[in-house]
Design a protein around this motif. Structure first.
Motif, PDB file in Angstrom:
ATOM      1  N   GLU A  78      -7.395 -49.178 -75.351  1.00  0.00           N
ATOM      2  CA  GLU A  78      -6.469 -48.483 -76.242  1.00  0.00           C
ATOM      3  C   GLU A  78      -5.223 -47.979 -75.524  1.00  0.00           C
ATOM      4  O   GLU A  78      -4.258 -47.560 -76.181  1.00  0.00           O
ATOM      5  N   VAL A  79      -5.219 -47.988 -74.185  1.00  0.00           N
ATOM      6  CA  VAL A  79      -4.026 -47.550 -73.467  1.00  0.00           C
ATOM      7  C   VAL A  79      -3.148 -48.732 -73.053  1.00  0.00           C
ATOM      8  O   VAL A  79      -2.191 -48.566 -72.299  1.00  0.00           O
ATOM      9  N   MET A  80      -3.467 -49.908 -73.568  1.00  0.00           N
ATOM     10  CA  MET A  80      -2.668 -51.093 -73.257  1.00  0.00           C
ATOM     11  C   MET A  80      -1.685 -51.380 -74.394  1.00  0.00           C
ATOM     12  O   MET A  80      -2.048 -51.313 -75.578  1.00  0.00           O
ATOM     13  N   PHE A 103       2.480 -50.511 -80.298  1.00  0.00           N
ATOM     14  CA  PHE A 103       3.881 -50.105 -80.340  1.00  0.00           C
ATOM     15  C   PHE A 103       4.230 -49.538 -81.713  1.00  0.00           C
ATOM     16  O   PHE A 103       4.900 -48.500 -81.823  1.00  0.00           O
ATOM     17  N   ILE A 104       3.770 -50.197 -82.762  1.00  0.00           N
ATOM     18  CA  ILE A 104       4.037 -49.710 -84.121  1.00  0.00           C
ATOM     19  C   ILE A 104       3.368 -48.356 -84.344  1.00  0.00           C
ATOM     20  O   ILE A 104       3.985 -47.420 -84.889  1.00  0.00           O
ATOM     21  N   GLN A 105       2.119 -48.234 -83.903  1.00  0.00           N
ATOM     22  CA  GLN A 105       1.388 -46.974 -84.061  1.00  0.00           C
ATOM     23  C   GLN A 105       2.088 -45.822 -83.339  1.00  0.00           C
ATOM     24  O   GLN A 105       2.281 -44.731 -83.899  1.00  0.00           O
ATOM     25  N   LEU A 106       2.459 -46.063 -82.083  1.00  0.00           N
ATOM     26  CA  LEU A 106       3.040 -44.990 -81.287  1.00  0.00           C
ATOM     27  C   LEU A 106       4.451 -44.640 -81.744  1.00  0.00           C
ATOM     28  O   LEU A 106       4.854 -43.470 -81.711  1.00  0.00           O
ATOM     29  N   LEU A 159       5.031 -25.138 -80.062  1.00  0.00           N
ATOM     30  CA  LEU A 159       3.704 -25.254 -79.448  1.00  0.00           C
ATOM     31  C   LEU A 159       2.722 -25.896 -80.422  1.00  0.00           C
ATOM     32  O   LEU A 159       2.001 -26.828 -80.065  1.00  0.00           O
ATOM     33  N   GLN A 160       2.704 -25.405 -81.641  1.00  0.00           N
ATOM     34  CA  GLN A 160       1.761 -25.926 -82.629  1.00  0.00           C
ATOM     35  C   GLN A 160       2.015 -27.403 -82.906  1.00  0.00           C
ATOM     36  O   GLN A 160       1.083 -28.208 -83.007  1.00  0.00           O
ATOM     37  N   GLU A 161       3.291 -27.780 -83.019  1.00  0.00           N
ATOM     38  CA  GLU A 161       3.641 -29.182 -83.253  1.00  0.00           C
ATOM     39  C   GLU A 161       3.193 -30.061 -82.087  1.00  0.00           C
ATOM     40  O   GLU A 161       2.654 -31.157 -82.286  1.00  0.00           O
ATOM     41  N   SER A 162       3.431 -29.579 -80.873  1.00  0.00           N
ATOM     42  CA  SER A 162       3.092 -30.351 -79.682  1.00  0.00           C
ATOM     43  C   SER A 162       1.592 -30.565 -79.567  1.00  0.00           C
ATOM     44  O   SER A 162       1.120 -31.686 -79.330  1.00  0.00           O
ATOM     45  N   TYR A 163       0.820 -29.497 -79.742  1.00  0.00           N
ATOM     46  CA  TYR A 163      -0.627 -29.608 -79.628  1.00  0.00           C
ATOM     47  C   TYR A 163      -1.222 -30.488 -80.726  1.00  0.00           C
ATOM     48  O   TYR A 163      -2.140 -31.278 -80.481  1.00  0.00           O
ATOM     49  N   ALA A 164      -0.678 -30.368 -81.950  1.00  0.00           N
ATOM     50  CA  ALA A 164      -1.172 -31.210 -83.048  1.00  0.00           C
ATOM     51  C   ALA A 164      -0.876 -32.687 -82.763  1.00  0.00           C
ATOM     52  O   ALA A 164      -1.713 -33.562 -83.022  1.00  0.00           O
ATOM     53  N   ALA A 165       0.302 -32.956 -82.208  1.00  0.00           N
ATOM     54  CA  ALA A 165       0.666 -34.335 -81.886  1.00  0.00           C
ATOM     55  C   ALA A 165      -0.280 -34.916 -80.841  1.00  0.00           C
ATOM     56  O   ALA A 165      -0.770 -36.044 -80.984  1.00  0.00           O
ATOM     57  N   LEU A 166      -0.573 -34.156 -79.799  1.00  0.00           N
ATOM     58  CA  LEU A 166      -1.430 -34.669 -78.729  1.00  0.00           C
ATOM     59  C   LEU A 166      -2.884 -34.793 -79.182  1.00  0.00           C
ATOM     60  O   LEU A 166      -3.610 -35.678 -78.717  1.00  0.00           O
ATOM     61  N   ASP A 167      -3.301 -33.928 -80.080  1.00  0.00           N
ATOM     62  CA  ASP A 167      -4.648 -34.061 -80.627  1.00  0.00           C
ATOM     63  C   ASP A 167      -4.795 -35.402 -81.348  1.00  0.00           C
ATOM     64  O   ASP A 167      -5.814 -36.088 -81.223  1.00  0.00           O
ATOM     65  N   GLU A 168      -3.759 -35.788 -82.078  1.00  0.00           N
ATOM     66  CA  GLU A 168      -3.781 -37.078 -82.763  1.00  0.00           C
ATOM     67  C   GLU A 168      -3.680 -38.232 -81.759  1.00  0.00           C
ATOM     68  O   GLU A 168      -4.317 -39.279 -81.928  1.00  0.00           O
ATOM     69  N   GLN A 180      -6.822 -39.640 -80.161  1.00  0.00           N
ATOM     70  CA  GLN A 180      -7.557 -40.589 -80.995  1.00  0.00           C
ATOM     71  C   GLN A 180      -6.918 -41.975 -80.948  1.00  0.00           C
ATOM     72  O   GLN A 180      -7.623 -42.990 -80.877  1.00  0.00           O
ATOM     73  N   LEU A 181      -5.582 -42.015 -80.945  1.00  0.00           N
ATOM     74  CA  LEU A 181      -4.890 -43.299 -80.885  1.00  0.00           C
ATOM     75  C   LEU A 181      -5.164 -44.035 -79.578  1.00  0.00           C
ATOM     76  O   LEU A 181      -5.238 -45.269 -79.544  1.00  0.00           O
ATOM     77  N   LEU A 182      -5.331 -43.266 -78.486  1.00  0.00           N
ATOM     78  CA  LEU A 182      -5.527 -43.872 -77.168  1.00  0.00           C
ATOM     79  C   LEU A 182      -6.961 -43.739 -76.663  1.00  0.00           C
ATOM     80  O   LEU A 182      -7.256 -44.113 -75.528  1.00  0.00           O
TER      81      LEU A 182
END
Length: 446
Positions: free
Chosen positions: A387-389, A395-398, A421-430, A433-435
């Motif tokens: 998933e990290v490749m 590319f579309i997902q990210l 902060l809240q936006e950043s943490y929510a983004a990385l939480d998602e 899962q993507l990676l």
């Protein structure tokens, strides 16, 4: 078959210009400018996708969770997340900027990597850099190690080492001061470790204006940890005079790929002697090409402004070598003229491609800063977290993920906004899962 896989750092959602890196001219000169995290992340993804499209193996290195609240709480800022940010912004804004830094995007500093062909145990070795010269980077190693373990999890193929002791004697800045010279990525190679000073030997004179971030002792320790044969490691001192001109890492003045070393004629101390040592130590059967750029053609100042040597030097599927350079190289008359001359000269570098990485460049990092090089054979590549490749779908997902979560403007005042902060943490939480990264982040919520 062995591939060199570049794992590029994905720019984080708190990307900002804080001017935190003393000795990095671009970082200091753009301090307090308004940043565009969305543009920065998309620029990086475009470069990753372009490398994938020309047939290279391309990986993605996730950003770190920022702001990092643990250091703020450790030094006495207490209360809710919002209260911690408010107090830090009021009483120590410089520290707050450091805890917001997205500097982990420069994965050339993430770790030093040795391929299995060079290590006596036949494993790929990773040592996360301690980055102890700068506070904002010194808080990265644990997360970096967690990310590397999530990406390269199979112990049959991969060995992970804790970062070196966090003392100045063992200052380690990762692959930015390390390159590998070999007939091919799958051949045994000479690992070139470049240091700025010694932690213990006062007879080794370092720079006088800016700090030398890599020590000889750190480089020697990594060679031992990675189980390198003495004949496969060489330690060369960077020219302290160019460090004092803003060449804070060796990859700002030199870059290597397979049997080519591309460097400025002021890159190393006692340049002629240093290059002779490298030639004599080279263990390949092919000729070693050293492309040495003269000062009269490209000054150190032009090299730093354009980041000519912070370009990626890559081998294409055709076997030709390409220089992947920032657009600033094309806009600098002296640098552009030299590149044109070099492409017509007798050396393996036959192509150049320019990329717009302005958001990263303004903070002091070019194409080579953004990537960690990992040589992997077929079995090792299959053992990497898939998933990290990079792929068309990834590319579309990210890209969609960045457009959903990232701001197009971050100012210094925004760092006091708890919603960032809240936006950043929510983004990385998602993103985890993507990676498929598992629990690599400790968000330190309160």
């Amino acid at each position: 078959m062995t591939y060199e896989v570049n794992f590029d750092g994905l720019v984080g959602p708190t990307h900002n210009y804080a001017g935190l890196s003393y000795g990095n001219v671009a970082s200091l000169s753009n301090a307090t400018s308004v940043s565009n995290p969305k543009e920065a992340a998309l620029q990086g993804l475009e470069k990753m996708k372009a490398m994938h499209d020309i047939g290279l193996k391309q990986g993605i290195f996730a950003p770190h969770a920022r702001p990092s609240l643990a250091p703020l709480r450790r030094v006495g800022f207490s209360g809710t997340d919002a209260q911690v940010l408010e107090k830090a912004y009021k009483h120590d804004p410089i520290l707050l900027r450091a805890c917001y830094s997205a500097s982990a995007m420069w994965t050339a500093n993430a770790a030093t990597v040795s391929p299995s062909i060079d290590s006596s145990d036949g494993k790929v070795h990773f040592t996360s850099a301690n980055l102890n010269c700068k506070f904002h980077r010194s808080i990265e190693p644990e997360t970096t190690t967690n990310l590397l373990r999530a990406m390269f999890a199979n112990a049959q193929y991969f060995a992970h080492h804790q970062h070196l002791p966090e003392q100045p004697f063992f200052g380690d800045e990762g692959a930015a001061n390390h390159t590998r010279l070999a007939d091919s990525h799958g051949s045994k190679g000479l690992q070139l470790f470049v240091y700025g000073s010694s932690g213990f030997n006062s007879d080794i004179k370092g720079p006088t204006k800016y700090p030398a971030r890599q020590t000889l002792e750190a480089s020697q320790a990594i060679a031992r940890l990675h189980q390198l044969d003495d004949k496969q490691a060489i330690f060369i001192q960077q020219n302290p005079n160019v460090i004092d001109q803003g060449v804070f890492h060796n990859d700002v003045i030199a870059v290597g790929n397979e049997n080519v070393l591309f460097c400025h004629d002021q890159a190393f101390i006692d340049q002629t002697s240093s290059l002779t040592k490298i030639r004599q130590a080279y263990i390949g059967e092919k000729p070693l090409h050293i492309v040495e750029v003269p000062t009269h053609a490209v000054s150190v100042e032009d090299a730093v402004k354009s980041y000519l040597f912070n370009s990626q030097l890559i081998t294409l599927p055709s076997g030709e070598m390409m220089l992947v350079a920032p657009e600033e190289c094309a806009k600098n008359d002296n640098v552009a003229a030299y590149i044109e001359y070099m492409l017509g000269a007798k050396n393996p570098i036959s192509q150049v491609r320019f990329f717009d990485l302005r958001q990263s460049m303004q903070n002091g990092g070019g194409p080579a800063c953004l990537r960690l090089r990992v040589a992997l054979n077929e079995a090792e590549l299959k053992a990497v977290n898939p998933e990290v490749m990079m792929s068309e779908d990834k590319f579309i997902q990210l890209s969609a993920w960045v457009n959903k979560h990232y701001r197009d403007k971050v100012t210094e005042q925004d760092l006091a906004d708890p919603s960032l902060l809240q936006e950043s943490y929510a983004a990385l939480d998602e993103l985890t899962q993507l990676l498929n990264l598992g629990s690599v982040y400790d968000f330190q919520r309160a």
